[in-house]
Design an enzyme around this catalytic site. Structure first.
Site, PDB file in Angstrom:
ATOM      1  N   GLU A 190      34.064 -25.664 -57.373  1.00 35.80           N
ATOM      2  CA  GLU A 190      33.322 -24.854 -56.396  1.00 35.80           C
ATOM      3  C   GLU A 190      31.885 -25.345 -56.250  1.00 35.80           C
ATOM      4  O   GLU A 190      31.335 -25.428 -55.154  1.00 35.80           O
ATOM      5  CB  GLU A 190      33.285 -23.386 -56.831  1.00 35.80           C
ATOM      6  CG  GLU A 190      34.591 -22.649 -56.666  1.00 35.80           C
ATOM      7  CD  GLU A 190      34.471 -21.236 -57.218  1.00 35.80           C
ATOM      8  OE1 GLU A 190      34.092 -20.339 -56.461  1.00 35.80           O
ATOM      9  OE2 GLU A 190      34.736 -21.035 -58.430  1.00 35.80           O
TER      10      GLU A 190
ATOM     11  N   LYS B 231      40.021 -12.884 -64.817  1.00 36.72           N
ATOM     12  CA  LYS B 231      39.601 -14.015 -63.986  1.00 36.72           C
ATOM     13  C   LYS B 231      39.356 -15.299 -64.777  1.00 36.72           C
ATOM     14  O   LYS B 231      38.831 -15.283 -65.874  1.00 36.72           O
ATOM     15  CB  LYS B 231      38.296 -13.667 -63.238  1.00 36.72           C
ATOM     16  CG  LYS B 231      38.424 -12.618 -62.183  1.00 36.72           C
ATOM     17  CD  LYS B 231      39.248 -13.029 -60.973  1.00 36.72           C
ATOM     18  CE  LYS B 231      38.643 -14.160 -60.186  1.00 36.72           C
ATOM     19  NZ  LYS B 231      37.617 -13.726 -59.245  1.00 36.72           N
TER      20      LYS B 231
ATOM     21  N   SER C 202      34.792 -13.970 -65.503  1.00 37.93           N
ATOM     22  CA  SER C 202      34.025 -13.009 -64.719  1.00 37.93           C
ATOM     23  C   SER C 202      33.454 -11.983 -65.680  1.00 37.93           C
ATOM     24  O   SER C 202      34.091 -11.631 -66.678  1.00 37.93           O
ATOM     25  CB  SER C 202      34.951 -12.324 -63.716  1.00 37.93           C
ATOM     26  OG  SER C 202      34.424 -11.067 -63.357  1.00 37.93           O
TER      27      SER C 202
END
Ligand code: ARG
Length: 468
Positions: free
Chosen positions: A300, A293, A287
């Site tokens: 996804e 993260k 991130s």
């Protein structure tokens, strides 16, 4: 398209005789398909080589004309592959671009290539040839993913995790067994893909515009030269049928739906809350703001791309709905959805085939999660039934034991015999054999069951099917 000619200094002469004014510049652009169908050039040339070879055999072309055409087509292909081809929007599509370039090179013989055919049967042939190649590529990638799943399932045959219904911990299963469920979905998809290939592998060439042609063509010869099983039966159907594209997209949508389900599970399992697996860093991204993260972007994105593939299926179904026979210009709209479905499916399969062998299970977390969810409650009920308690009563006993476990923070296997006996006198010391996770999975030892022994046997059978 890398070398596109946006201006139209080269006007289309193909129907010049009938027209008294040039096509409007916008209409030219609006009706052109070369911006996307240029991708069919190899298949277009292959189809033309077969057509010219056949025309020479039946005496419509001389051998010299045939040789000029075949050499010329080879040169056009070389130009395209060298990036030296000037695609022209004025020439509308790949078919007329290739033909015009051929004629420019070899003169009159080039103008004879289109004898006894139409772009209608030409494009129907080209897309089939294209899709057949792509199906073979998709099939190879699907096989690679399936093999990866089998290897992983074998490695994880003994790994215990919670099995879920309603996303609530239900009964313990082995991770290998869970992976084999994915394998089965893909195996059905693979069957659908190969069915689609078998059904579409017929040659529409010779149907010409819609009714066939007056030349003494040999359709069986072109079918054979192009590797089709046989010529199609009906000329009207041949030029208007796009079922094969719909079938491919149906396959693709179901496959993507399956990959999206697996993706969803991977996303859940990599989360801190589940912590069931690790995905190596190379399949994840970070991130820009939260330094901690590690996001499972690959699954996804596969999950997300399911939407566009489902969309392509609906596009094609709607495109064909209510179309009267035979060819209609509408059909030009078949290509972009089909191309994108093919590209997307290939990318997603590649991502999965690369990623699956790299999945690392976090066995302790899986085991702990299975232990926490009272996942052996059914085993306790079955134990009581074996000792003569009617199933409904056993269900009640176990329900009460679980409620006690929730209150005291204990799993069934952590209770003492006396604690368990409060709910049923039938319970004896031997209950602990069935309350362990290992005992629970090993007891489901039949075809299709979750026992490690069954997982290993299923992997073996699946390998044999894949290799046959
Ligand atoms: N570009 C056209 C297509 O993709 C080729 C066939 C055109 N035929 C016609 N009669 N206009 O469908």
């Amino acid at each position: 398209m890398s070398q596109s000619d946006q201006s139209s200094e080269q006007t289309n002469q193909s129907w010049g005789g009938r027209f008294s004014e040039p096509v409007d510049a916008f209409v030219e652009r609006f009706t052109a398909s070369v911006g996307f169908d240029y991708r069919l050039y190899q298949h277009d040339i292959k189809g033309s080589v077969a057509h010219a070879t056949m025309l020479a055999k039946v005496g419509v072309l001389s051998l010299e004309e045939r040789d000029l055409i075949l050499d010329g087509l080879e040169a056009v292909r070389a130009d395209i592959e060298a990036g030296q081809f000037k695609w022209s929007v004025a020439l509308e599509d790949v078919h007329m671009n290739v033909e015009a370039a051929l004629t420019e090179r070899i003169g009159i013989a080039g103008k004879k290539l289109h004898t006894g055919r139409s772009r209608n049967d030409q494009v129907a042939t080209d897309i089939r040839l294209y899709l057949r190649d792509e199906i073979d590529a998709v099939s190879a990638e699907l096989t690679r993913l399936q093999q990866g799943l089998l290897d992983l399932a074998e490695r994880e045959a003994d790994t215990i995790m919670p099995g879920f219904t309603h996303l609530q911990s239900a009964q313990p299963v082995t991770f290998g067994h869970h992976l084999l469920a994915w394998f089965e979905m893909l195996q059905r998809d693979h069957g659908r893909l190969l069915d689609c290939r078998a059904r579409m592998n017929q040659s529409p060439l010779g149907a010409a515009a819609l009714a066939g042609t007056t030349y003494p063509i040999d359709r069986a010869m072109t079918a054979e030269l192009l590797g089709f099983d046989k010529p199609t039966e009906n000329s009207l159907d041949s030029v208007s049928d796009r079922d094969f594209a719909i079938e491919f997209c149906s396959f693709a949508s179901i496959l993507m739906t399956h990959l999206s389900r697996a993706s969803e599970e991977l996303v859940l399992w990599t989360s801190a809350q589940f912590g069931f697996i690790n995905l190596p860093d190379r399949f994840c991204t970070g991130s820009s703001i939260m330094p901690q993260k590690k996001n499972p972007d690959v699954p996804e994105l596969v999950r997300g791309k399911t939407g566009r593939v489902n969309g392509h299926l609906i596009s094609l179904l709607t495109l064909m709905k209510s179309q009267p026979l035979a060819y209609n210009k509408d059909n030009q709209e078949d290509k972009e959805p089909l191309f994108d479905a093919v590209d997307t499916v290939k990318d997603c399969l590649r991502a999965f085939a690369d990623m699956v062998p790299a999945i690392e299970s976090r066995k302790d977390n899986m085991y702990e999660a299975a232990r926490r969810g009272f996942s052996t409650a059914t085993d306790l009920a079955d134990y009581l039934v074996r000792k003569g308690t009617p199933f409904r009563d056993a269900h009640e006993v176990v329900g009460k034991s679980v409620a006690y476990g929730i209150k005291t923070g204990k799993d069934l296997s952590e209770m003492t015999l006396d604690e368990l006996k409060q709910f049923s006198e039938t319970i004896e010391e031997d209950v602990f054999e069935v309350l362990t996770l290992e005992g629970s999975v090993a007891a489901r030892n039949h075809t299709g069951g979750t026992a490690p022994e069954q997982v290993r046997a299923a992997v073996k059978r699946a390998r044999a099917t894949l290799e046959s």
